[in-house]
Design a protein around this motif. Structure first.
Motif, PDB file in Angstrom:
ATOM      1  N   PHE B  29       0.834  -1.203   0.000  1.00  0.00           N
ATOM      2  CA  PHE B  29       0.000   0.000   0.000  1.00  0.00           C
ATOM      3  C   PHE B  29       0.867   1.250   0.000  1.00  0.00           C
ATOM      4  N   PRO B  30       0.449   2.348  -0.616  1.00  0.00           N
ATOM      5  CA  PRO B  30      -0.744   2.477  -1.436  1.00  0.00           C
ATOM      6  C   PRO B  30      -0.584   1.732  -2.763  1.00  0.00           C
ATOM      7  N   ILE B  35      -3.976   6.637  -6.166  1.00  0.00           N
ATOM      8  CA  ILE B  35      -3.807   7.297  -4.876  1.00  0.00           C
ATOM      9  C   ILE B  35      -2.862   8.502  -4.980  1.00  0.00           C
ATOM     10  N   SER B  93      -5.745   3.676   0.932  1.00  0.00           N
ATOM     11  CA  SER B  93      -5.669   2.551   0.009  1.00  0.00           C
ATOM     12  C   SER B  93      -6.001   1.229   0.718  1.00  0.00           C
ATOM     13  N   ALA B 135      -8.426  -1.088  -3.441  1.00  0.00           N
ATOM     14  CA  ALA B 135      -7.209  -0.424  -2.957  1.00  0.00           C
ATOM     15  C   ALA B 135      -6.710   0.614  -3.953  1.00  0.00           C
ATOM     16  N   ASN B 138      -9.500   4.753  -5.454  1.00  0.00           N
ATOM     17  CA  ASN B 138      -9.899   5.155  -4.103  1.00  0.00           C
ATOM     18  C   ASN B 138     -11.243   5.875  -3.997  1.00  0.00           C
ATOM     19  N   SER B 359       4.442  -1.475  -3.826  1.00  0.00           N
ATOM     20  CA  SER B 359       4.013  -0.088  -4.015  1.00  0.00           C
ATOM     21  C   SER B 359       5.068   0.722  -4.768  1.00  0.00           C
TER      22      SER B 359
END
Lengths: 129, 496
Positions: B29-30, B35, B93, B135, B138, B359
């Motif tokens: 994540f994110p 995001i 996320s 995720a 968003n 990520s």
């Protein structure tokens, strides 16, 4: 749902209303509260209808996305595997290789149907050996 | 509120396990790219001091009209007051999948029953592409979280809650909430009992949304009409879809409140028109509710005549299905030139195995942020060949970039990279430049390098600067409105 139906469903003689609600809650049967009686007919109809929609969706997408090009590539995979086996067995595969070369040329010229026909013929020949 | 039973235990177990596994894989994540756009908008609002109607952080120096509804960015902005931007991005996320599991669990449990709610949670947890899309996309994900809550409020006849939740959805995404509205309108046509309430809900919500709607309509010519992907590109998770279609027909036969999930799913088909690929991920919400209804009724039909061991048999069926669906996920994937049937790992299995993309927040991107921050002033502009990483840099440094994301909205003008004070080229682009236009590199001073990127400063003076537009809604007012909405929801729930 009728009181009698609930009692019948649970096999209980004469409980009070609150007792019924409590039993239903406890016994994971809250689907019976509030008239949510299971209808076998409706469920059977839904099963047939849903299955038909499902088959229709998958087959539509299957036929729309099936292409000679992809099928050719799948056949080439089979051809290569068979060719290896026959070579291992010591068979003469030269004429089959000629056919596969022609198929490859047709594929490169984007004549996928012709390529598919030729590679299928080559596989048949290999199987005969 | 109904008492907890063993089906609730199973549903909560699934939510808990998937959430714990997500926490275990926190480094993913994110997820992916969207995001970074939202983080850069949040940073932009934070620099400006509130909501602005013009992007100055992207397509600088002129920017473009800002049409993205601001609700998510207000939430992120509030979090940013207490947490670093990367943490905010990670939380947003990460949280959307457990939130959608919880919201759909609540809606189905309260409106249908606990067994249906368990099966719904089970089916929504199966497709990993839904987990990933929650995720990734968003703002859409937040609308999907709010949707079951809007439905619950409507079914429970809570006008205030339904208006607040629907308005929140409208202020979150430009198109997705209208699918919820379409589903509700179709439901209102079929269900006379809820018609008045739905019309009131939608009427008041759209009235509250009017300021932003007018802003979008006035600037509608800036929105591109492009379609993303092709209708033949699909990923069909066969288990949820199969039971979902049975549920769809069953809901039409059962009528009353069963119409709502069916109408919502049918409304979702509109997504195929503009975002065909996204449809196959987002549809999981609608199809899981329908699938939950059918699976629960199938189980009820199986145990109906089993007087003595019926309950145990039913529960055993539920447990067996839970195990099977979390091991096998047959998927039919199509592209315009081919198709294939495959068994993919369901969400829990994927998280367990760790087969997930890492990520974009890496030591390399952090180094790029450092280079930008150290070599530019706040109003100076930078250029990077990858605008997604550009958004990440903007969100962490506050510097505006020449390119940008969310290409559905046109920039005022496409500014050449020469207007930037700092230029970051990926190495392939740099090699091409060296071979084809070496004169462009003459006035550049090397300032830093990472594995994939090289950064240069302009030697000549650069006049182009980003300009912060006037705030139309101050940050503090946005937070007051946000908390008033939450207070309104609490008040409405406690009233009963």
């Amino acid at each position: 749902m009728e009181r009698e139906d609930i009692l019948k469903e649970l096999g209980i003689k004469e409980p009070g209303k609150e007792e019924i609600e409590s039993i239903l809650e406890k016994e994971d049967m809250d689907h019976l509260v509030g008239g949510k009686k299971i209808s076998k007919k409706k469920l059977s109809l839904a099963f047939i209808g849903g299955t038909l929609i499902f088959i229709l969706l998958i087959s539509t997408f299957y036929f729309l996305t099936s292409s000679s090009e992809k099928e050719y590539r799948d056949q080439v995979r089979i051809f290569k595997k068979l060719l290896e086996e026959k070579r291992y067995e010591g068979k003469d595969v030269s004429h089959v290789i000629d056919l596969s070369r022609k198929a490859e040329i047709a594929y490169r010229n984007r004549d996928y149907k012709q390529a598919l026909e030729l590679i299928k013929k080559a596989i048949e020949e290999l199987r005969r050996l | 509120m109904k008492r907890l039973n063993r089906y609730d235990g199973l549903a909560m177990g699934i939510i808990l396990v998937s959430t714990l596994l997500s926490l275990w894989r926190l480094n993913i994540f994110p997820v992916f790219v969207d995001i970074f756009y939202h983080m850069s908008v949040t940073k932009g609002f934070s620099i400006a001091g509130g909501i602005v109607l013009h992007d100055f952080w992207e397509f600088a120096p002129l920017g473009r009209v800002h049409l993205y509804p601001p609700f998510l960015h207000v939430i992120m902005g509030f979090m940013y007051r207490f947490l670093p931007m990367i943490t905010v991005g990670k939380i947003i996320s990460f949280i959307m999948f457990p939130l959608v599991q919880l919201s759909v669990f609540l809606y189905v449990r309260e409106v249908f029953d606990r067994k249906t709610s368990f099966y719904t949670v089970l089916l929504i947890t199966v497709p990993f592409n839904f987990y990933r899309s929650q995720a990734l996309t968003n703002a859409t994900s937040l609308v999907l979280v709010l949707t079951p809550l809007v439905f619950l409020a409507v079914e429970k006849r809570k006008l205030l809650s339904s208006v607040i939740l629907m308005s929140m959805a409208l202020y979150t995404h430009i198109s997705m909430p209208h699918i919820v509205s379409a589903g509700l309108i179709l439901y209102a046509v079929l269900n006379r009992e809820k018609r008045k309430l739905i019309l009131k809900t939608l009427g008041i919500s759209y009235l509250l949304f009017l300021p932003w709607l007018i802003h979008v309509l006035v600037n509608s010519k800036e929105i591109s009409a492009a379609t993303f992907g092709t209708i033949l590109q699909s990923e069909m998770h066969l288990i949820p879809i199969f039971f979902g279609f049975i549920g769809l027909v069953y809901c039409f036969l059962k009528k009353k409140h069963y119409y709502l999930p069916a109408m919502y799913f049918l409304s979702m088909i509109i997504i195929l028109y503009k975002y065909p690929m996204r449809f196959w991920a987002h549809m999981a919400l609608g199809i899981s509710i329908l699938g939950g209804i059918s699976l629960s009724e199938i189980e009820n039909a199986i145990i109906r005549n089993q007087k003595r061991y019926g309950m145990t048999l039913g529960f055993s069926v539920a447990v067996i299905l839970m195990i099977c669906f979390n091991i096998f996920d047959p998927v039919f994937t199509t592209t315009p030139i081919g198709n294939e049937f495959d068994n993919k790992d369901p969400t829990i299995m994927t998280l367990l195995k760790g087969n997930v993309q890492p990520s974009l927040i890496t030591p390399e991107t952090m180094e790029l942020c450092r280079i930008v921050e150290e070599n530019t002033n706040p109003e100076q502009i930078f250029f990077i060949t990858n605008p997604t990483i550009g958004c990440l840099i903007t969100s962490l440094t506050g510097r505006s970039q020449i390119l940008g994301m969310w290409h559905e909205v046109q920039p005022e003008i496409k500014t050449p990279p020469a207007a930037a004070k700092l230029l970051i080229f990926d190495n392939k682009f740099l090699d091409n430049l060296r071979n084809k236009k070496p004169e462009l590199l003459r006035n550049l001073k090397y300032v830093g390098k990472t594995e994939r990127y090289t950064a240069f400063l302009q030697n000549r003076p650069v006049k182009a600067k980003s300009r912060i537009p006037k705030v139309v809604f101050p940050e503090i007012l946005a937070y007051i409105l946000l908390f008033s909405g939450i207070a309104g929801l609490i008040f409405d729930i406690r009233r009963s």
